[in-house]
Scaffold this motif. Structure first.
Motif, PDB file in Angstrom:
ATOM      1  N   ASN A   1      -6.532  -3.459  13.039  1.00 45.59           N
ATOM      2  CA  ASN A   1      -6.726  -2.473  14.098  1.00 45.59           C
ATOM      3  C   ASN A   1      -5.490  -1.577  14.219  1.00 45.59           C
ATOM      4  OD1 ASN A   1      -4.805  -3.637  16.011  1.00 45.59           O
ATOM      5  ND2 ASN A   1      -6.313  -5.267  16.319  1.00 45.59           N
ATOM      6  N   ARG A   2      -5.654  -0.468  14.916  1.00 40.68           N
ATOM      7  CA  ARG A   2      -4.599   0.546  14.965  1.00 40.68           C
ATOM      8  C   ARG A   2      -3.307   0.031  15.595  1.00 40.68           C
ATOM      9  NH1 ARG A   2      -7.287   5.726  17.620  1.00 40.68           N
ATOM     10  NH2 ARG A   2      -8.254   4.077  18.876  1.00 40.68           N
ATOM     11  N   SER A   3      -3.434  -0.766  16.636  1.00 45.44           N
ATOM     12  CA  SER A   3      -2.228  -1.255  17.307  1.00 45.44           C
ATOM     13  C   SER A   3      -1.462  -2.224  16.407  1.00 45.44           C
ATOM     14  CB  SER A   3      -2.592  -1.936  18.627  1.00 45.44           C
ATOM     15  OG  SER A   3      -3.441  -3.051  18.414  1.00 45.44           O
ATOM     16  N   THR A   4      -2.197  -3.031  15.641  1.00 45.83           N
ATOM     17  CA  THR A   4      -1.527  -3.952  14.714  1.00 45.83           C
ATOM     18  C   THR A   4      -0.792  -3.178  13.630  1.00 45.83           C
ATOM     19  OG1 THR A   4      -3.171  -5.685  15.084  1.00 45.83           O
ATOM     20  CG2 THR A   4      -1.870  -5.840  13.070  1.00 45.83           C
ATOM     21  N   VAL A   5      -1.446  -2.163  13.069  1.00 41.91           N
ATOM     22  CA  VAL A   5      -0.797  -1.346  12.045  1.00 41.91           C
ATOM     23  C   VAL A   5       0.437  -0.657  12.616  1.00 41.91           C
ATOM     24  CG1 VAL A   5      -1.046   0.711  10.586  1.00 41.91           C
ATOM     25  CG2 VAL A   5      -2.862  -1.015  10.653  1.00 41.91           C
TER      26      VAL A   5
ATOM     27  N   LEU B   1       0.819  -1.211   0.000  1.00 37.36           N
ATOM     28  CA  LEU B   1       0.000   0.000   0.000  1.00 37.36           C
ATOM     29  C   LEU B   1       0.854   1.262   0.000  1.00 37.36           C
ATOM     30  CD1 LEU B   1      -2.977  -0.637   2.467  1.00 37.36           C
ATOM     31  CD2 LEU B   1      -3.157   0.231   0.134  1.00 37.36           C
ATOM     32  N   VAL B   2       1.853   1.280   0.852  1.00 34.56           N
ATOM     33  CA  VAL B   2       2.726   2.455   0.946  1.00 34.56           C
ATOM     34  C   VAL B   2       3.502   2.635  -0.354  1.00 34.56           C
ATOM     35  CG1 VAL B   2       4.712   3.434   2.155  1.00 34.56           C
ATOM     36  CG2 VAL B   2       2.892   2.309   3.454  1.00 34.56           C
ATOM     37  N   HIS B   3       3.978   1.529  -0.910  1.00 32.75           N
ATOM     38  CA  HIS B   3       4.713   1.573  -2.180  1.00 32.75           C
ATOM     39  C   HIS B   3       3.843   2.145  -3.296  1.00 32.75           C
ATOM     40  CE1 HIS B   3       7.062   0.237  -5.627  1.00 32.75           C
ATOM     41  NE2 HIS B   3       6.099  -0.589  -6.008  1.00 32.75           N
ATOM     42  N   ALA B   4       2.630   1.638  -3.442  1.00 34.08           N
ATOM     43  CA  ALA B   4       1.757   2.060  -4.543  1.00 34.08           C
ATOM     44  C   ALA B   4       1.296   3.506  -4.395  1.00 34.08           C
ATOM     45  CB  ALA B   4       0.543   1.138  -4.626  1.00 34.08           C
ATOM     46  N   ASN B   5       1.176   3.988  -3.154  1.00 37.51           N
ATOM     47  CA  ASN B   5       0.686   5.345  -2.921  1.00 37.51           C
ATOM     48  C   ASN B   5       1.794   6.354  -2.635  1.00 37.51           C
ATOM     49  OD1 ASN B   5      -2.487   5.284  -2.737  1.00 37.51           O
ATOM     50  ND2 ASN B   5      -1.747   3.393  -1.803  1.00 37.51           N
ATOM     51  N   ARG B   6       3.009   5.838  -2.484  1.00 36.29           N
ATOM     52  CA  ARG B   6       4.208   6.655  -2.251  1.00 36.29           C
ATOM     53  C   ARG B   6       4.236   7.314  -0.876  1.00 36.29           C
ATOM     54  NH1 ARG B   6       5.231   9.200  -8.329  1.00 36.29           N
ATOM     55  NH2 ARG B   6       6.368   7.383  -9.100  1.00 36.29           N
ATOM     56  N   ALA B   7       3.117   7.550  -0.277  1.00 33.46           N
ATOM     57  CA  ALA B   7       3.024   8.051   1.096  1.00 33.46           C
ATOM     58  C   ALA B   7       1.573   7.957   1.530  1.00 33.46           C
ATOM     59  CB  ALA B   7       3.525   9.493   1.207  1.00 33.46           C
ATOM     60  N   LEU B   8       1.349   7.526   2.781  1.00 35.45           N
ATOM     61  CA  LEU B   8      -0.011   7.387   3.296  1.00 35.45           C
ATOM     62  C   LEU B   8      -0.041   7.704   4.783  1.00 35.45           C
ATOM     63  CD1 LEU B   8      -1.629   4.065   1.948  1.00 35.45           C
ATOM     64  CD2 LEU B   8      -2.435   6.400   1.566  1.00 35.45           C
ATOM     65  N   PRO B   9      -1.044   8.440   5.240  1.00 34.58           N
ATOM     66  CA  PRO B   9      -1.242   8.569   6.683  1.00 34.58           C
ATOM     67  C   PRO B   9      -1.518   7.196   7.298  1.00 34.58           C
ATOM     68  CG  PRO B   9      -2.559  10.180   5.485  1.00 34.58           C
ATOM     69  CD  PRO B   9      -2.030   9.222   4.477  1.00 34.58           C
ATOM     70  N   ARG B  10      -1.041   6.982   8.482  1.00 32.86           N
ATOM     71  CA  ARG B  10      -1.242   5.677   9.125  1.00 32.86           C
ATOM     72  C   ARG B  10      -2.724   5.370   9.300  1.00 32.86           C
ATOM     73  NH1 ARG B  10       1.872   4.593  14.651  1.00 32.86           N
ATOM     74  NH2 ARG B  10      -0.078   5.330  15.569  1.00 32.86           N
ATOM     75  N   SER B  11      -3.526   6.409   9.494  1.00 31.67           N
ATOM     76  CA  SER B  11      -4.966   6.196   9.636  1.00 31.67           C
ATOM     77  C   SER B  11      -5.573   5.640   8.347  1.00 31.67           C
ATOM     78  CB  SER B  11      -5.658   7.512  10.004  1.00 31.67           C
ATOM     79  OG  SER B  11      -5.413   8.508   9.013  1.00 31.67           O
ATOM     80  N   GLU B  12      -5.042   6.055   7.186  1.00 32.21           N
ATOM     81  CA  GLU B  12      -5.525   5.538   5.903  1.00 32.21           C
ATOM     82  C   GLU B  12      -5.132   4.072   5.734  1.00 32.21           C
ATOM     83  OE1 GLU B  12      -7.413   6.778   3.480  1.00 32.21           O
ATOM     84  OE2 GLU B  12      -7.783   8.611   4.594  1.00 32.21           O
ATOM     85  N   ILE B  13      -3.966   3.722   6.212  1.00 32.53           N
ATOM     86  CA  ILE B  13      -3.534   2.317   6.154  1.00 32.53           C
ATOM     87  C   ILE B  13      -4.466   1.460   6.996  1.00 32.53           C
ATOM     88  CG2 ILE B  13      -1.673   0.704   6.713  1.00 32.53           C
ATOM     89  CD1 ILE B  13       0.293   3.004   6.175  1.00 32.53           C
ATOM     90  N   THR B  14      -4.790   1.936   8.171  1.00 30.04           N
ATOM     91  CA  THR B  14      -5.710   1.210   9.047  1.00 30.04           C
ATOM     92  C   THR B  14      -7.057   1.007   8.370  1.00 30.04           C
ATOM     93  OG1 THR B  14      -4.623   2.150  10.997  1.00 30.04           O
ATOM     94  CG2 THR B  14      -6.829   1.243  11.313  1.00 30.04           C
ATOM     95  N   LYS B  15      -7.562   2.063   7.760  1.00 27.98           N
ATOM     96  CA  LYS B  15      -8.857   1.983   7.086  1.00 27.98           C
ATOM     97  C   LYS B  15      -8.808   1.031   5.893  1.00 27.98           C
ATOM     98  CE  LYS B  15     -10.724   5.932   6.565  1.00 27.98           C
ATOM     99  NZ  LYS B  15     -11.023   7.300   6.041  1.00 27.98           N
ATOM    100  N   ALA B  16      -7.727   1.109   5.094  1.00 26.83           N
ATOM    101  CA  ALA B  16      -7.639   0.313   3.867  1.00 26.83           C
ATOM    102  C   ALA B  16      -7.438  -1.170   4.147  1.00 26.83           C
ATOM    103  CB  ALA B  16      -6.495   0.827   2.992  1.00 26.83           C
ATOM    104  N   THR B  17      -6.702  -1.500   5.207  1.00 28.17           N
ATOM    105  CA  THR B  17      -6.395  -2.906   5.489  1.00 28.17           C
ATOM    106  C   THR B  17      -7.434  -3.588   6.367  1.00 28.17           C
ATOM    107  OG1 THR B  17      -5.071  -2.295   7.433  1.00 28.17           O
ATOM    108  CG2 THR B  17      -3.913  -2.480   5.308  1.00 28.17           C
ATOM    109  N   GLY B  18      -8.188  -2.810   7.135  1.00 27.03           N
ATOM    110  CA  GLY B  18      -9.131  -3.413   8.078  1.00 27.03           C
ATOM    111  C   GLY B  18      -8.468  -3.926   9.337  1.00 27.03           C
TER     112      GLY B  18
END
Length: 413
Positions: free
Chosen positions: A57-61, A38-55
């Protein structure tokens, strides 16, 4: 339309996807792969967006991001602007540590680049040649460049492999160059040779296939499921095809030779034996000639063609002829593949800047009404870098599948 790139990858359909998980190690590896992809394809992502996109939980991310940071694959920074209430979400971006060395040999030059995760070209050098380079000469050039860069590479980067973008037929399972006619390469085991000389994993693919992957991940085709990329260079015209977000390369990797679509039944005899192929009727050399430019004046061609078309009848005649035959090829492409988007690269992008509206009108007027209704024709968004960026994905595939495999690797030489 979403700006968040999906993790489906046109080269490696497993990249960024969660396989069947058999144990905790598999789960960890799958989660690392998903987040890094995800980070590679988007070049940069807020951690909150990663949490939302992957499903996840925040601590796991958070744990995954920390591990990717420890591997040197990503960095976390605070956003410069934060307007929401509460603690801002850190921005996760790929680092420059993991790189691929990318090589694109052409009739008149060999380009060697260093590409980092996120499709970022850190450096590229174009070596002009007086004659068509042999496979041995390309191997020698790459080896010499790597030797010269070795201190910096060993200090600052981990080289995961070398990727070759070849203007010709490349066998998918072992990278054998079956035929690169303009380079006069036949049955060239350049992957095997270069791997033996450098001690690095080496990959090879068709240059236009690399171009469509780059545009699909980072460029004009980012939000599209069905894309055709048509590349024009010194070595002719080739195509890369994405259908249903998967690269369409054929049984052995030889698909996409749309430069051999017949567009003029009374045209020039092609090296393939046919008459009036697209790449014999639409050529960079003809454009350079009418502008009285040499083969090393590609930048000047891009800058001057529009002005020459407006002021010179000779230039207008050559360009109109090429646009006409390119329009015939585009009609065939649209009827055959029903793409949402056709992307033109190389000197075809320069032609598009002059006659893009003509090409759109020609397709609307001559292609079938169904596939021609919603197709758009655009120039490459990545320019010359797209072949380097796309070819690098061949080397990055293993890291995206298993980020923990990205251990530092020394360059021989």
């Amino acid at each position: 339309m979403s700006t968040l790139a999906e993790t489906r990858h046109p080269i490696d359909s497993n990249a960024g996807r969660s396989p069947r998980v058999g144990n905790l190690d598999d789960l960890r590896r799958s989660n690392l792969s998903t987040v890094l992809s995800l980070v590679h394809a988007n070049r940069a992502l807020p951690r909150s967006e990663i949490t939302k996109a992957t499903g996840l939980n925040r601590s796991t991310v958070a744990t995954i991001v920390v591990e990717l940071e420890e591997l040197g694959l990503v960095s976390a920074t605070q956003p410069r602007e934060h307007k929401r209430i509460g603690r801002p979400s850190s921005v996760i971006a790929p680092t420059d540590r993991v790189v691929a060395i990318v090589v694109n040999p052409e009739l008149d030059a060999t380009t060697i680049g260093v590409v980092a995760l996120g499709g970022r070209v850190l450096r590229s050098v174009r070596f002009q040649t007086d004659r068509v380079p042999s496979a041995t000469e390309v191997v020698n050039a790459v080896t010499a460049v790597l030797s010269g860069m070795r201190p910096q590479l060993d200090a600052d980067h981990s080289v995961v492999g070398i990727s070759l973008a070849i203007p010709g037929l490349v066998r998918v399972h072992d990278g054998l160059v079956k035929l690169a006619p303009h380079l006069e390469w036949v049955e060239e085991p350049i992957v095997e040779t270069l791997a033996a000389r450098t001690g690095l994993p080496v990959f090879a693919g068709n240059d236009a296939n690399a171009g469509v992957v780059a545009e699909a991940l980072f460029g004009a085709g980012r939000d599209q499921d069905n894309v055709v990329y048509l590349n024009g260079g010194a070595s002719g015209i080739g195509a890369g095809i994405i259908a249903g977000r998967r690269s369409l390369i054929g049984a052995h990797g030889y698909g996409g030779e749309l430069g051999h679509t017949v567009v003029n039944s009374s045209g020039v005899t092609c090296h393939c034996g046919a008459t009036g192929c697209l790449e014999t009727e639409v050529t960079r050399s003809a454009l350079l000639h009418v502008l009285e430019l040499g083969e090393d004046d590609v930048d000047t061609l891009e800058a001057r063609l529009g002005e020459a078309y407006a002021e010179s009848q000779d230039a207008r005649t050559v360009v109109d002829r090429q646009l006409r035959y390119l329009g015939v090829a585009l009609r065939n492409i649209v009827n055959t593949f029903n793409p949402e988007l056709v992307i033109l690269g190389g000197f075809l992008a320069t032609l598009h800047r002059v006659g893009g509206q003509y090409l759109e009108d020609a397709v609307r007027a001559t292609a079938l009404s169904g596939p021609s209704t919603d197709v758009t024709i655009v120039a490459s968004a990545l320019g010359r870098d797209n072949l380097l960026i796309g070819a690098a994905e061949l080397a990055f595939a293993a890291v995206l599948r298993d980020p923990s495999s990205a251990a530092p690797r020394a360059v021989a030489g």
